[in-house]
Motif scaffolding. Structure first.
Motif, short mmCIF file in Angstrom:
data_model
loop_
_atom_site.label_atom_id
_atom_site.label_comp_id
_atom_site.label_asym_id
_atom_site.label_seq_id
_atom_site.Cartn_x
_atom_site.Cartn_y
_atom_site.Cartn_z
N VAL A 134 15.47 37.61 -46.62
CA VAL A 134 16.40 39.05 -46.98
C VAL A 134 15.81 39.47 -48.02
O VAL A 134 15.65 38.78 -49.07
N ASN A 135 16.06 40.69 -48.09
CA ASN A 135 15.60 41.60 -49.33
C ASN A 135 16.62 42.20 -49.83
O ASN A 135 17.55 43.22 -49.58
N PHE A 136 16.98 41.76 -51.20
CA PHE A 136 18.21 42.08 -51.80
C PHE A 136 18.43 43.55 -52.11
O PHE A 136 19.31 44.05 -52.03
N ILE A 137 17.20 43.96 -52.72
CA ILE A 137 17.24 45.58 -53.15
C ILE A 137 17.11 46.40 -52.17
O ILE A 137 17.92 47.41 -52.01
N ALA A 138 16.50 46.07 -51.24
CA ALA A 138 16.25 47.03 -50.18
C ALA A 138 17.43 46.91 -48.93
O ALA A 138 17.26 47.80 -47.97
N ALA A 139 18.35 45.85 -49.32
CA ALA A 139 19.31 45.73 -48.32
C ALA A 139 18.93 45.45 -46.98
O ALA A 139 19.46 46.32 -46.12
N SER A 140 17.93 44.67 -46.84
CA SER A 140 17.65 44.40 -45.19
C SER A 140 17.16 43.00 -45.15
O SER A 140 17.17 42.22 -45.94
N ALA A 141 16.62 42.83 -43.77
CA ALA A 141 15.91 41.52 -43.45
C ALA A 141 14.70 41.57 -42.76
O ALA A 141 14.49 42.69 -41.96
N THR A 142 13.68 40.78 -43.04
CA THR A 142 12.29 40.95 -42.30
C THR A 142 12.14 39.68 -41.59
O THR A 142 12.60 38.70 -41.85
#
Lengths: 79, 363
Positions: B171-179
């Protein structure tokens, strides 16, 4: 808005400076290094917002989500 | 644990939902926590103290402090190699500690600002999310070699893996996403937008669910591990930051940094069963698979809460946050130092004005 920094554990100055620089925070920042004022209010987490009316009455506590905060501020302004 | 001072901003009456075993002082800004069941120890990454606190769970005391890199945020323990790992955000490295000797045995360079760490014991891998590098490092748990560096997105941090689908979720805090990353090819195979401030994740493979904590949005997203779509948003407490799936996989624990509580969410009904009081500013969570005890690192109080979750299932009455007793009362007067001028400022300056007091910490 008054920001009150708590729970840094170390000298809050450099930590607050770095934090404000990173997030572009301006305005009034007060230091409560031993969190004694926060404790007096029963604050148990961060962030916590306390909304105060013009007569000094607390009208809301908590309100972390932007939508919640905006709605609470609108209510406060309309009072 | 239930004896909070009058005026608590959020207190949830949990009845017998939990029993507090201990609250142990560990050090400045504790974040990641792991349990060593065999030795009856907990390991806690104290990020502002740059050490791992070794906690004896028989005596509930810190028995050692092992210095690691700068700002250790997350932590993992591997029983097979008997090693403790920390993601040291300001050192751009992972520290490796021998749990027997409690000596630092290796420092492995990773990407910029590593903040998330998860060990896959069966596959002998450890995953590290590099927030400012926007990547995920894959290390061999035994040889400590870097196997792959996978592109994620800005703010890459917390990681979980699904062995049944050969999938890792970062999960990507700043991008507000999950890869989503294929563990056979180490290639990203999907992504999804989640809520703002995504900072913790756990999976329940048998249900096909990933649960992503969105700290700024104040929610938990349930994401399908099959088609990488958000299925629903779940309600928890204020400013959730940590998440752990219980060993029985019937519930997840979410720490609410803004409320000083731990939410218990049912995996099947996706309902918040309770909010259990813990220390102030809680973050990292671990569960001892041996006895089910829950360990919560509290950044505000610098403590480790040990509690027993007594909930058999969803309670008859759902969790409701208690209204703050401050509401309707006059704000107590304050006199605090202004960070910019060094002068004392008192609440009298704001008399007859409407305003917000925002309590924050820089960590």
């Amino acid at each position: 808005m008054i920001l009150v920094d708590i729970w840094e554990g170390t000298d809050p100055g450099p930590e607050v400076e770095r934090f404000c620089e990173m997030w572009g925070i301006e305005g009034t920042i007060l230091l409560d290094p031993d969190a004694s004022y926060a404790q007096q209010l029963g604050i148990r987490g961060v962030p916590t917002n306390v909304l105060v009316d013009s007569d000094g009455t607390v009208v809301d506590v908590g309100l972390v989500r932007i939508d919640e905060l905006e709605a609470a501020v609108a209510r406060l302004v309309d009072r | 644990m239930n004896d909070f001072p009058l005026g608590a901003a959020c207190r949830v009456d949990t009845g017998v939902a939990s029993v507090s075993v201990a609250e142990i002082p560990v050090g400045l800004d504790p974040e990641g926590v792991a349990v060593d069941s065999r030795r009856r120890r907990a390991y806690v990454a104290c990020s502002r103290a740059d050490y791992v606190a070794v906690v004896d769970l028989e005596t509930n005391t810190v028995v050692a402090e092992v210095t690691v890199g700068s700002e250790p945020i997350d932590l993992a323990y591997d029983a097979e190699t008997d090693r403790i790992f920390t993601a040291d955000a300001h050192s751009d490295s992972v520290s490796v500690i021998d749990a027997e000797t409690l000596e630092l045995v290796a420092t492995v360079p990773v990407g910029m600002y590593p903040s998330g760490l998860t060990a896959d014991h069966a596959s002998r891998r450890i995953y590290c999310g590099n927030s400012l590098g926007s990547t995920m490092s894959v290390l061999d748990l035994d040889t400590l070699e870097t196997i792959a560096t996978v592109e994620a997105e800005v703010g890459a941090g917390a990681i979980a893996f699904d062995p049944t689908r050969d999938l890792v979720v970062c999960v990507n805090f700043i991008a507000a996403s999950a890869t989503f990353v294929d563990t056979k090819t180490w290639e990203p195979v999907g992504r999804v937008d989640v809520g703002s401030g995504a900072c913790a994740v756990g999976v329940v493979p048998e249900r096909g669910d990933a649960f992503v904590v969105n700290s700024l949005a104040g929610t938990v997203s349930r994401v399908s591990l099959d088609d990488f779509t958000v299925q629903e948003e779940l309600e928890v407490g204020r400013a959730p930051v940590g998440l752990t799936v219980a060993p029985a996989r019937d519930r997840i624990y979410v720490s609410n940094r803004g409320a000083g509580t731990l939410s218990v969410l049912g995996v099947a009904d996706r309902v918040q069963w309770a909010q259990l009081p813990v220390g102030e500013g809680p973050g990292g969570i671990a569960v001892d698979p041996a006895d089910g005890r829950v360990y919560v690192a509290n950044a505000g109080t610098g403590t480790l809460t040990v509690l027993e979750d007594r909930l058999a299932g969803a309670p008859a009455v759902p969790a409701v946050e208690e209204r703050s007793p401050l509401i309707g009362e006059k704000l107590p007067a304050f006199s605090l130092v202004d960070f910019r001028t060094g002068e004392k400022r008192s609440s009298a300056e704001w008399a007859e004005r409407k305003y917000i007091v925002n309590f924050f910490a820089s960590w």
